[in-house]
Scaffold this motif. Structure first.
Motif, mmCIF file in Angstrom:
data_model
loop_
_atom_site.group_PDB
_atom_site.id
_atom_site.type_symbol
_atom_site.label_atom_id
_atom_site.label_comp_id
_atom_site.label_asym_id
_atom_site.label_seq_id
_atom_site.Cartn_x
_atom_site.Cartn_y
_atom_site.Cartn_z
ATOM 1 N N LEU A 148 -1.506 8.396 -16.281
ATOM 2 C CA LEU A 148 -1.419 7.410 -15.200
ATOM 3 C C LEU A 148 -2.568 7.748 -14.249
ATOM 4 C CD1 LEU A 148 2.320 7.051 -14.055
ATOM 5 C CD2 LEU A 148 0.843 5.259 -14.956
ATOM 6 N N PRO A 149 -3.189 6.718 -13.676
ATOM 7 C CA PRO A 149 -4.362 7.032 -12.843
ATOM 8 C C PRO A 149 -4.030 7.816 -11.573
ATOM 9 C CG PRO A 149 -3.932 4.662 -12.894
ATOM 10 C CD PRO A 149 -3.001 5.284 -13.878
ATOM 11 N N VAL A 150 -2.754 8.047 -11.289
ATOM 12 C CA VAL A 150 -2.427 8.902 -10.138
ATOM 13 C C VAL A 150 -2.598 10.380 -10.484
ATOM 14 C CG1 VAL A 150 -0.872 7.300 -9.000
ATOM 15 C CG2 VAL A 150 0.036 8.844 -10.737
ATOM 16 N N ARG A 152 -4.856 13.027 -11.297
ATOM 17 C CA ARG A 152 -6.236 13.527 -11.355
ATOM 18 C C ARG A 152 -6.167 14.961 -10.875
ATOM 19 N NH1 ARG A 152 -7.688 8.069 -9.702
ATOM 20 N NH2 ARG A 152 -9.030 7.226 -11.323
ATOM 21 N N ARG A 268 1.278 17.047 -8.477
ATOM 22 C CA ARG A 268 0.444 16.053 -7.835
ATOM 23 C C ARG A 268 1.302 15.021 -7.084
ATOM 24 N NH1 ARG A 268 -5.127 14.447 -7.027
ATOM 25 N NH2 ARG A 268 -5.256 12.231 -7.383
ATOM 26 N N VAL A 269 2.491 14.786 -7.552
ATOM 27 C CA VAL A 269 3.360 13.793 -6.910
ATOM 28 C C VAL A 269 4.375 14.518 -6.024
ATOM 29 C CG1 VAL A 269 5.018 11.939 -7.296
ATOM 30 C CG2 VAL A 269 3.029 12.164 -8.782
ATOM 31 N N ARG A 270 4.337 14.187 -4.744
ATOM 32 C CA ARG A 270 5.124 14.915 -3.756
ATOM 33 C C ARG A 270 6.606 14.985 -4.052
ATOM 34 N NH1 ARG A 270 3.106 15.093 1.604
ATOM 35 N NH2 ARG A 270 0.896 15.283 1.314
ATOM 36 N N ARG A 311 2.791 8.782 -21.324
ATOM 37 C CA ARG A 311 2.700 7.432 -20.761
ATOM 38 C C ARG A 311 1.749 6.596 -21.582
ATOM 39 N NH1 ARG A 311 5.559 6.111 -15.943
ATOM 40 N NH2 ARG A 311 4.505 4.166 -16.410
ATOM 41 N N HIS A 317 -3.134 0.105 -22.157
ATOM 42 C CA HIS A 317 -3.684 -0.989 -21.339
ATOM 43 C C HIS A 317 -5.146 -0.720 -20.976
ATOM 44 C CE1 HIS A 317 -3.956 -4.027 -18.142
ATOM 45 N NE2 HIS A 317 -4.516 -3.075 -17.412
ATOM 46 N N GLU B 8 -3.959 19.690 4.855
ATOM 47 C CA GLU B 8 -3.306 20.838 4.214
ATOM 48 C C GLU B 8 -2.135 21.325 5.070
ATOM 49 O OE1 GLU B 8 -5.902 23.864 2.631
ATOM 50 O OE2 GLU B 8 -4.279 25.315 2.462
ATOM 51 N N GLU B 11 0.714 18.933 4.566
ATOM 52 C CA GLU B 11 1.370 19.102 3.279
ATOM 53 C C GLU B 11 2.268 20.328 3.287
ATOM 54 O OE1 GLU B 11 -0.497 17.968 -0.495
ATOM 55 O OE2 GLU B 11 -0.485 20.107 -0.928
ATOM 56 N N LEU B 71 -2.391 -1.094 -13.734
ATOM 57 C CA LEU B 71 -2.320 0.360 -13.553
ATOM 58 C C LEU B 71 -1.752 0.699 -12.177
ATOM 59 C CD1 LEU B 71 -5.692 1.461 -15.190
ATOM 60 C CD2 LEU B 71 -3.388 1.539 -16.168
ATOM 61 N N SER B 75 1.668 2.729 -11.631
ATOM 62 C CA SER B 75 1.597 3.956 -10.840
ATOM 63 C C SER B 75 2.546 3.911 -9.648
ATOM 64 C CB SER B 75 0.164 4.168 -10.345
ATOM 65 O OG SER B 75 -0.698 4.325 -11.450
ATOM 66 N N TYR B 78 5.928 4.510 -10.658
ATOM 67 C CA TYR B 78 6.201 5.908 -10.981
ATOM 68 C C TYR B 78 6.312 6.770 -9.725
ATOM 69 C CZ TYR B 78 5.719 10.610 -12.724
ATOM 70 O OH TYR B 78 5.938 11.932 -12.977
ATOM 71 N N VAL B 79 5.386 6.577 -8.787
ATOM 72 C CA VAL B 79 5.314 7.458 -7.614
ATOM 73 C C VAL B 79 6.375 7.102 -6.575
ATOM 74 C CG1 VAL B 79 3.851 8.194 -5.690
ATOM 75 C CG2 VAL B 79 2.877 7.915 -7.973
ATOM 76 N N GLU B 84 1.381 7.087 -0.865
ATOM 77 C CA GLU B 84 1.058 8.197 -1.754
ATOM 78 C C GLU B 84 0.370 7.689 -3.022
ATOM 79 O OE1 GLU B 84 4.297 10.745 -2.871
ATOM 80 O OE2 GLU B 84 2.962 12.053 -3.997
ATOM 81 N N ALA B 87 -3.153 7.097 -2.167
ATOM 82 C CA ALA B 87 -3.866 8.364 -1.985
ATOM 83 C C ALA B 87 -4.225 8.974 -3.336
ATOM 84 C CB ALA B 87 -3.004 9.330 -1.176
ATOM 85 N N LEU B 88 -3.323 8.865 -4.287
ATOM 86 C CA LEU B 88 -3.543 9.497 -5.590
ATOM 87 C C LEU B 88 -4.479 8.689 -6.469
ATOM 88 C CD1 LEU B 88 0.088 10.701 -6.433
ATOM 89 C CD2 LEU B 88 -1.822 12.074 -5.606
ATOM 90 N N ILE B 89 -4.369 7.377 -6.388
ATOM 91 C CA ILE B 89 -5.077 6.535 -7.358
ATOM 92 C C ILE B 89 -6.481 6.174 -6.892
ATOM 93 C CG2 ILE B 89 -4.476 4.186 -6.559
ATOM 94 C CD1 ILE B 89 -3.622 3.580 -9.442
ATOM 95 N N PRO B 91 -10.025 5.676 -6.478
ATOM 96 C CA PRO B 91 -11.045 6.207 -7.388
ATOM 97 C C PRO B 91 -12.192 6.895 -6.634
ATOM 98 C CG PRO B 91 -11.111 3.804 -7.321
ATOM 99 C CD PRO B 91 -10.052 4.224 -6.368
ATOM 100 N N ALA B 131 -7.120 13.828 -2.540
ATOM 101 C CA ALA B 131 -5.846 13.113 -2.492
ATOM 102 C C ALA B 131 -5.003 13.534 -1.291
ATOM 103 C CB ALA B 131 -5.070 13.339 -3.794
ATOM 104 N N THR B 132 -4.977 14.824 -1.007
ATOM 105 C CA THR B 132 -4.186 15.310 0.127
ATOM 106 C C THR B 132 -4.735 14.733 1.431
ATOM 107 O OG1 THR B 132 -3.853 17.350 -1.101
ATOM 108 C CG2 THR B 132 -3.302 17.398 1.221
ATOM 109 N N ARG B 134 -6.522 11.977 1.745
ATOM 110 C CA ARG B 134 -6.306 10.527 1.784
ATOM 111 C C ARG B 134 -4.886 10.211 2.222
ATOM 112 N NH1 ARG B 134 -9.627 10.614 -3.210
ATOM 113 N NH2 ARG B 134 -7.723 10.733 -4.448
ATOM 114 N N PHE B 135 -3.938 11.001 1.724
ATOM 115 C CA PHE B 135 -2.543 10.772 2.111
ATOM 116 C C PHE B 135 -2.376 10.952 3.612
ATOM 117 C CE2 PHE B 135 1.898 12.184 2.668
ATOM 118 C CZ PHE B 135 2.546 11.100 2.113
#
Lengths: 351, 535
Positions: A148-150, A152, A268-270, A311, A317, B8, B11, B71, B75, B78-79, B84, B87-89, B91, B131-132, B134-135
């Protein structure tokens, strides 16, 4: 693929026991006991006991023997990376997968058509094993654990630096890192050593056997005493490595005011991290992240990619948009060890 | 230092359950960060600094322009949390080598940038962050920073870090705006303590300990003064040339919700009292007062139907004269004289109850039936007015022992007509965590006792304060205090807390009470060990 060469789906088949190479008469990472098995790496969901004959790298065979007993792995046959074997007209060789020590991609060629079964793999640097080798092929068989692109994964060096900053901030506490015993544990130790941590790293009993084996196979890990009650005061301000299940458990209470750390791609996912009661999540994974999965698929240049587990929806896709045919194999029994996805658990809520 | 350092910290605070560890993280922040970023970060954490420049919809548009829709949907699914997910996705853009912004840059730019240019500005920042970071940025610019750091906790951390008493910090806190440069200069020993001058600052309140049955025999009646403990909210009234403020006991400015009170503060001084809804001299139940709480402004009709008043307990400052070191009896005389002289509207004196013996006072306490009375207050005649809860000076002697103020921990959806509401609540009390700090331990679950309005409010609060989801259960920020009443408490080996409540129900939402002041497990356990006489 050479003109007139048979499509890999005609000779590499999905069966209930796993991927079966028909002309060669062997399975790759079968989930049940079979006559002849080629094993990509030593994690228990890929390397199972009870086969008649097993083929893999020497390190993988040694890991299997250490974990399940030499008598249970079947008749072993070791193959060096790049060494070619011919079985029933099928050319077979192993290429490094960069996942854990000894991990290999299983490369198969029959009548001019080539399939690469990559097993689990990663592209990030890992000082504890050989790096992934790109092998062009007609069908690339990939995992999709973090597809999933989340997902990374940041640089593992940066994550280890985070751990060391925390150790400096809480000198009166013991940092206990939940990490899988095969691969992640040794990689973490080496990353810590590279970052200048030359103090002892304490190990839960379950981590010891494989660390000893890694040392025997030539991977130097430094001083690794057991995390025993006798060491409690010594471990204050130190780092302990334990299986993920142990850090949440009674076991960790023997430590002094432990900081629960977890090293996994899921961190990566809180919410995933919070669910496990983790105080310091470190995103360190032995699997390819979204970018590396896609980059690898592009680099091997396969027009068709089979997705074993994980996934597959997002990956299929994304590949379709680049004109790559994706096929979800839905193999059962894979993805159950090492970085198995933590299940949402209502029992986590105290009543 | 830049935004990544703040990210940080954020988090770590989110993932750190223990109070002591949170304090250590905050001390580390004050120590390591330069001005003005450390003060800005502090104000952002305690939500004294809040932005609403960017709406979540803007962030949604930004990400939609950069990421494949399928996507993104997979995502997000899922998240769970959209900020969040973004923040994760987000690019990584090749070739971006601008440094991440500092907190000060973010704050300044948000104030000065024209609205139309905000999306590009924020997108540019996102490109420089991981990512951190960005969140943290998304939560910061959309005003959704929720980390469970109270202003009080932050001030305790400042006190521990600097070695100055927390009360000294609290006294000037509201007189100095973020990024608190004069406060940091003082705490680092580079300047005198800043003088808030005429600014109507909050002075920490004096609080009472609960009186246990075992304490009563030791009380010498002649040394003690008794008053009713009114069931409103404790307030501090500050008025002078520098302005007027009505502070809640936690130091929150509630002036806006009670304009008729601030209008009546035509005096110069600092008073301590109980804010109540009073109709024709009769104190209304707490529920009436609740209608008035948590409002920025208040309409004429509400003021007319729910008129507010203050029952005065104490006088801290008469004009500029600080009376806090005087004994209670002397302050009381000054208070009586103050009220006689100023005759403030909407305010009256708390009555002192005469008594000759403790058994006699116990009878008075048992005889009080009004819902607006919680019990009695006992104040030692010679007690100075000191910040916090100093044992042996003031006691609160509550009437109904079978109730606890617990902290909401988890919520679950109900069934039937309530299936769309979070209507089942798991609540907990404080206990020592074994490391010198405190932790919450769940003591029970309740799914009744509230009104429909309260249910709707709770449901909304829970959705806005969720920190984790476990299937149908949400974990929430440990911030909301619920008064839970129950028929009996029994020892139980099956429960983590060691106690089981009989028929617990939600009596009331205590929005006025900070979570740190919810009851302790010890208090509840002591009621089991020595059951109180039936009321």
């Amino acid at each position: 693929m050479a003109i007139g060469a048979p499509h890999p789906e005609t000779w590499l088949k999905v069966t209930p026991a796993g991927l079966y190479c028909e002309p060669g008469g062997f399975y790759v990472d079968p989930v049940r006991a079979v006559e002849r098995a080629v094993i990509s790496h030593g994690h228990a969901d890929h390397a199972r006991p009870g086969h008649g004959a097993v083929l893999g790298t020497a390190a993988t065979l040694a890991i299997m023997a250490a974990r399940m007993g030499a008598g249970r792995i079947g008749v072993p046959q070791a193959l060096r990376y790049g060494e070619v074997l011919e079985i029933g007209g099928v050319r077979l060789w192993l290429a490094p997968a960069g996942h854990v020590l000894g991990s290999a991609q299983v490369c198969l060629e029959w009548r001019g058509s080539r399939a690469v079964v990559s097993g689990d793999y990663k592209r990030q640097r890992d000082p504890s094993c050989a790096p992934f080798l790109v092998t062009p092929c007609d069908v690339f068989v990939t995992e999709a654990t973090f597809a999933l692109p989340v997902f990374r994964h940041p640089s593992p060096e940066g994550e280890v630096a985070k751990l060391l900053r925390s150790v400096a901030l809480f000198p009166e506490r013991t940092h206990v890192v939940g990490c899988y015993a095969l691969g992640k544990c040794q990689r973490l130790i080496m990353l810590l050593r590279e970052a200048g941590w030359d103090r002892p790293i304490y190990l839960h009993g379950a981590q010891q056997k494989l660390c000893t084996l890694y040392e025997e196979l030539g991977v130097k890990l430094g001083l690794l005493p057991g995390a025993t009650v006798a060491n409690k005061s010594e471990m204050v301000g130190g780092i302990v490595l334990a299986p993920p299940s142990a850090v949440q458990d009674r076991w960790a209470r023997r430590l002094s005011d432990p900081v629960v750390v977890a090293a996994s791609g899921w961190m990566r996912v809180r919410q995933r991290a919070k669910m496990g009661g983790v105080e310091l999540p470190l995103v360190i994974s032995d699997h390819a992240d979204w970018d590396d999965l896609n980059r690898t698929i592009d680099e091997v240049g396969a027009p068709e990619v089979w997705v074993t587990h994980g996934r597959d929806d997002a990956l299929v896709h994304a590949m379709a948009q680049r004109g790559i045919r994706g096929r979800a194999l839905h193999l059962v029994g894979l993805g159950e060890e090492d970085e198995a996805e933590p299940a949402p658990d209502d029992a986590a809520v105290p009543a | 230092m830049s935004l990544p350092a703040f990210a940080e910290l954020l988090e770590r605070l989110v993932f750190t359950p223990g109070r002591n560890a949170k304090l250590a993280l905050l001390r580390g922040w004050f120590q390591a960060q330069p001005d003005p970023d450390r003060g800005i970060g502090l104000a952002a954490l305690t939500e004294e600094l809040k932005f609403s420049a960017a709406k979540p919809a803007m962030v949604r548009e930004l990400v939609a322009g950069r990421v494949d829709q399928v996507l993104l949907a997979l995502s997000h699914d899922y998240v769970g949390d959209f900020a969040e997910t973004v923040a994760l996705i987000w690019p990584v853009r090749e070739g971006v080598n601008a440094p991440p912004p500092t907190l000060a840059e973010v704050v300044e730019a948000l104030e000065t940038t024209p609205k139309a240019e905000l999306p590009a500005l924020i997108a540019g920042w996102l490109d420089t962050l991981d990512a951190t970071g960005r969140f943290a940025l998304i939560k910061l610019v959309t005003g959704g920073l929720r980390v469970g750091v109270s202003a009080r906790l932050a001030r305790v951390a400042l006190a521990e870090w600097s070695g100055q008493p927390v009360a000294d910090i609290e006294e000037i806190w509201h007189g100095i705006a973020p990024p608190y440069l004069p406060i940091f200069r003082w705490l680092e020993g580079q300047a005198e303590r800043p003088d808030p001058l005429d600014t109507p600052v909050f002075r920490p309140l004096m609080l009472a300990h609960p009186l246990e049955d075992s304490d009563i025999a030791a009380l010498e009646p002649a040394a003690w003064r008794a008053e009713w403990k009114w069931d409103g909210i404790r307030v501090q009234l500050v008025s002078g040339p520098g302005g007027r403020r009505l502070w809640s006991r936690g130091g929150e400015d509630v002036s806006g919700a009670f304009p008729e009170i601030t209008a009546a503060m035509d005096f110069h001084g600092v008073l301590d009292g109980e804010l109540l809804v009073v109709r024709d001299g009769v104190v209304a139940p707490f529920a009436d007062l609740q209608q008035r709480l948590n409002r920025k402004t208040v309409g004429a009709k509400l003021q007319k139907d729910h008129p507010a008043g203050v029952r005065l307990y104490d006088l801290l400052f008469d004009g500029t004269e600080d009376l806090r070191a005087l004994p209670f009896d002397e302050r009381r005389l000054r208070l009586e004289a103050f009220v006689a002289r100023e005759q403030p509207r909407r305010m009256d004196l708390s009555v002192q109850i005469a008594f000759a013996s403790m058994p006699q006072l116990a009878e008075v306490r048992a005889g009080a039936r009004a819902a607006s009375i919680e019990g009695l207050m006992l104040k030692r005649g010679d007690s100075p007015y000191v910040a916090g809860r100093v044992k042996g000076l003031w006691w609160k002697w509550k009437r109904d022992p079978l109730s606890v103020d617990a902290v909401l921990m988890y919520a679950q959806r109900g069934h039937g007509k309530r299936s769309s509401f979070y209507s089942d609540y798991t609540f907990g009390l404080w206990r020592p965590d074994g490391q010198g700090g405190e932790e919450l331990v769940p003591i029970g679950k309740a799914y009744s006792g509230y009104t429909d309005e309260e249910l709707a409010w709770l449901d909304k609060w829970i959705r806005a304060h969720t920190t984790a989801r476990f299937g149908p259960v949400r974990e929430v920020e440990k911030e909301l205090v619920l008064e839970v009443v129950f028929d009996a408490a029994q020892l139980s080996g099956r429960h983590k807390s060691g106690v089981a409540l009989r028929f617990p129900r939600i009596e009331r939402i205590r929005r006025d009470k900070p979570a740190s002041e919810a009851d302790r497990l010890d208090n509840l356990m002591s009621t089991i060990a020595a059951p109180p006489p039936a009321a």
